[in-house]
Design a protein around this motif. Sequence first.
Motif, mmCIF file in Angstrom:
data_model
loop_
_atom_site.group_PDB
_atom_site.id
_atom_site.type_symbol
_atom_site.label_atom_id
_atom_site.label_comp_id
_atom_site.label_asym_id
_atom_site.label_seq_id
_atom_site.Cartn_x
_atom_site.Cartn_y
_atom_site.Cartn_z
ATOM 1 N N GLU A 129 0.265 1.805 3.277
ATOM 2 C CA GLU A 129 0.462 0.927 4.440
ATOM 3 C C GLU A 129 -0.744 -0.001 4.621
ATOM 4 O O GLU A 129 -0.582 -1.193 4.920
ATOM 5 C CB GLU A 129 0.657 1.778 5.689
ATOM 6 C CG GLU A 129 0.933 0.980 6.956
ATOM 7 C CD GLU A 129 1.112 1.877 8.177
ATOM 8 O OE1 GLU A 129 1.034 1.347 9.306
ATOM 9 O OE2 GLU A 129 1.320 3.096 8.000
ATOM 10 N N ALA A 130 -1.946 0.524 4.410
ATOM 11 C CA ALA A 130 -3.154 -0.299 4.524
ATOM 12 C C ALA A 130 -3.168 -1.383 3.460
ATOM 13 O O ALA A 130 -3.534 -2.538 3.731
ATOM 14 C CB ALA A 130 -4.397 0.580 4.410
ATOM 15 N N ALA A 131 -2.743 -1.036 2.234
ATOM 16 C CA ALA A 131 -2.681 -2.037 1.157
ATOM 17 C C ALA A 131 -1.658 -3.121 1.485
ATOM 18 O O ALA A 131 -1.919 -4.320 1.274
ATOM 19 C CB ALA A 131 -2.343 -1.355 -0.163
ATOM 20 N N GLN A 132 -0.504 -2.714 1.991
ATOM 21 C CA GLN A 132 0.536 -3.686 2.342
ATOM 22 C C GLN A 132 0.080 -4.610 3.464
ATOM 23 O O GLN A 132 0.291 -5.829 3.413
ATOM 24 C CB GLN A 132 1.808 -2.939 2.751
ATOM 25 C CG GLN A 132 2.487 -2.219 1.596
ATOM 26 C CD GLN A 132 3.505 -1.192 2.057
ATOM 27 O OE1 GLN A 132 3.734 -1.027 3.253
ATOM 28 N NE2 GLN A 132 4.106 -0.494 1.108
ATOM 29 N N LEU A 133 -0.576 -4.046 4.459
ATOM 30 C CA LEU A 133 -1.092 -4.856 5.561
ATOM 31 C C LEU A 133 -2.154 -5.829 5.056
ATOM 32 O O LEU A 133 -2.191 -6.996 5.475
ATOM 33 C CB LEU A 133 -1.670 -3.953 6.649
ATOM 34 C CG LEU A 133 -2.279 -4.664 7.876
ATOM 35 C CD1 LEU A 133 -1.222 -5.515 8.581
ATOM 36 C CD2 LEU A 133 -2.893 -3.636 8.833
ATOM 37 N N GLY A 134 -2.981 -5.332 4.146
ATOM 38 C CA GLY A 134 -4.011 -6.192 3.572
ATOM 39 C C GLY A 134 -3.425 -7.363 2.802
ATOM 40 O O GLY A 134 -3.921 -8.498 2.902
ATOM 41 N N ILE A 135 -2.361 -7.114 2.057
ATOM 42 C CA ILE A 135 -1.701 -8.193 1.316
ATOM 43 C C ILE A 135 -1.100 -9.212 2.275
ATOM 44 O O ILE A 135 -1.203 -10.430 2.070
ATOM 45 C CB ILE A 135 -0.635 -7.614 0.361
ATOM 46 C CG1 ILE A 135 -1.305 -6.857 -0.785
ATOM 47 C CG2 ILE A 135 0.257 -8.731 -0.190
ATOM 48 C CD1 ILE A 135 -0.346 -6.106 -1.677
ATOM 49 N N GLN A 136 -0.484 -8.711 3.339
ATOM 50 C CA GLN A 136 0.100 -9.623 4.332
ATOM 51 C C GLN A 136 -0.961 -10.509 4.995
ATOM 52 O O GLN A 136 -0.752 -11.696 5.232
ATOM 53 C CB GLN A 136 0.832 -8.818 5.401
ATOM 54 C CG GLN A 136 2.103 -8.140 4.898
ATOM 55 C CD GLN A 136 2.694 -7.186 5.929
ATOM 56 O OE1 GLN A 136 2.233 -7.127 7.068
ATOM 57 N NE2 GLN A 136 3.715 -6.433 5.530
ATOM 58 N N LYS A 137 -2.128 -9.931 5.260
ATOM 59 C CA LYS A 137 -3.179 -10.668 5.969
ATOM 60 C C LYS A 137 -4.048 -11.522 5.048
ATOM 61 O O LYS A 137 -4.448 -12.632 5.403
ATOM 62 C CB LYS A 137 -4.073 -9.681 6.734
ATOM 63 C CG LYS A 137 -3.378 -8.957 7.869
ATOM 64 C CD LYS A 137 -4.306 -7.989 8.564
ATOM 65 C CE LYS A 137 -5.411 -8.703 9.328
ATOM 66 N NZ LYS A 137 -6.241 -7.741 10.109
ATOM 67 N N PHE A 138 -4.345 -10.990 3.826
ATOM 68 C CA PHE A 138 -5.353 -11.618 2.979
ATOM 69 C C PHE A 138 -4.813 -12.118 1.635
ATOM 70 O O PHE A 138 -5.550 -12.722 0.857
ATOM 71 C CB PHE A 138 -6.501 -10.637 2.690
ATOM 72 C CG PHE A 138 -6.997 -9.901 3.903
ATOM 73 C CD1 PHE A 138 -7.403 -10.582 5.043
ATOM 74 C CD2 PHE A 138 -7.055 -8.508 3.916
ATOM 75 C CE1 PHE A 138 -7.861 -9.904 6.153
ATOM 76 C CE2 PHE A 138 -7.519 -7.820 5.026
ATOM 77 C CZ PHE A 138 -7.910 -8.516 6.154
ATOM 78 N N GLY A 139 -3.529 -11.866 1.363
ATOM 79 C CA GLY A 139 -2.973 -12.266 0.079
ATOM 80 C C GLY A 139 -3.203 -11.222 -0.994
ATOM 81 O O GLY A 139 -3.783 -10.165 -0.746
ATOM 82 N N VAL A 140 -2.747 -11.532 -2.211
ATOM 83 C CA VAL A 140 -2.824 -10.572 -3.313
ATOM 84 C C VAL A 140 -4.147 -10.670 -4.059
ATOM 85 O O VAL A 140 -4.823 -9.668 -4.294
ATOM 86 C CB VAL A 140 -1.650 -10.777 -4.291
ATOM 87 C CG1 VAL A 140 -1.773 -9.818 -5.473
ATOM 88 C CG2 VAL A 140 -0.323 -10.569 -3.571
ATOM 89 N N GLY A 141 -4.555 -11.863 -4.458
ATOM 90 C CA GLY A 141 -5.761 -12.036 -5.254
ATOM 91 C C GLY A 141 -6.962 -12.418 -4.413
ATOM 92 O O GLY A 141 -6.837 -12.930 -3.294
ATOM 93 N N SER A 142 -8.159 -12.172 -4.958
ATOM 94 C CA SER A 142 -9.387 -12.533 -4.243
ATOM 95 C C SER A 142 -9.843 -13.956 -4.566
ATOM 96 O O SER A 142 -10.683 -14.510 -3.864
ATOM 97 C CB SER A 142 -10.505 -11.549 -4.583
ATOM 98 O OG SER A 142 -10.750 -11.544 -5.980
ATOM 99 N N GLY A 143 -9.329 -14.534 -5.648
ATOM 100 C CA GLY A 143 -9.552 -15.955 -5.910
ATOM 101 C C GLY A 143 -10.787 -16.322 -6.685
ATOM 102 O O GLY A 143 -10.852 -17.385 -7.290
#
Length: 377
Positions: A58-72
């Motif tokens: 759930e934390a990973a999914q929330l992180g993807i929703q807020k910050f995207g998948v890649g760090s860039g």
Amino acid sequence: MDAVLALELQDRAQQNLYRFRQPFDGAQGAIVQFHGKSYINFCSNDYLGLASHPKIAEAAQLGIQKFGVGSGASHLVCGHHEQHQLLEEELAALTGRESALLFSTGFMANIGTINALVDQQDSVFQDKLNHASLLDGGLHSGANFRRFPHKNYSRLQQLLEKSQSRRNLVVSDAVFSMDGDECDAKQLANLCQSKAWLMLDDAHGFGVFGKNGAGFAEQQNLTQQQLPILMATFGKALGTCGAFVAGSKQLTETLIQHARSYIYTTAMPAAMAMATRQSLNILQQEPERREHLKQLIAFFQKNCVQLGLPVMQSNTAIQPLVVGDETSCLQISQSLKESGLMVVAIRPPTVPKGTSRLRVTLTAQHQLSQVEQLLER
């Protein structure tokens, strides 16, 4: 090229040393799916059973929703996120160190750290059974590279006393990945007190050992002064991915300036850092996971001895059963698989010739009945 490589591969296969990948169908756990069939998994390094924990997912999914998948980008360009910074601060606090620095993998952490600290003017001393990443780090550094027999600290002392190098770096696994035994960290710290810097790789101890799960250093009460360079990973007990090095602020700043495997690689996704922060929370909130694992280890060791099985002495989740030759080891592994038990056969060059073994790994997700089923086979 292909013709030459094909002959080399054929030779490896004829020696029963060929390696295969096994594509699993579902999530990691005590039960795994392979080609539509269920197996009890005794291969995983997911020691606390967190790889599929719903709160971490759930934390990973929330992180993807807020910050995207890649760090860039890399950490030193625009890839360093607030989640990375918070995770580093929490790791430093947990391990009792001034500072911590994230790496994308444990291999990269070890290579980068050793190469940032020593060069041709220096010497590196390593246990013969250290992980490949540590050995490669020493070899690539250009330093005078010496290996001492496994846990033979009197030999290490002799080597240190003879060294005329600018600086000496002593490197050891805390828990040795193929034997499951532990280094004598206090003896190492005493040896290195005035003669060398000490680095421990706690990949297999972090999360499992210590009152708070801070690992081997916590269990052994090793301060930052006694153990100035502590490395550990997230892909085992914490159930995520990545690694860190902890120590003084001067150490982590030196790594930021000189560790090429930190400088020249894309940062781990912020979502993964967020998930790992949740792992740290569970690690400290649920000590019963470590206690259950400890009980399984004691049960397995006791029963192996009673049954006359060739188990190596180990107080860790790694429980090797030495078979000897590669062919027999593969046959036993396959027989166990046919019975619904997944136990990997470890062969040379990972272990010395004549010591091929079944590397049983226990996790907090295993039930006592599952361990009994393995012992009955």
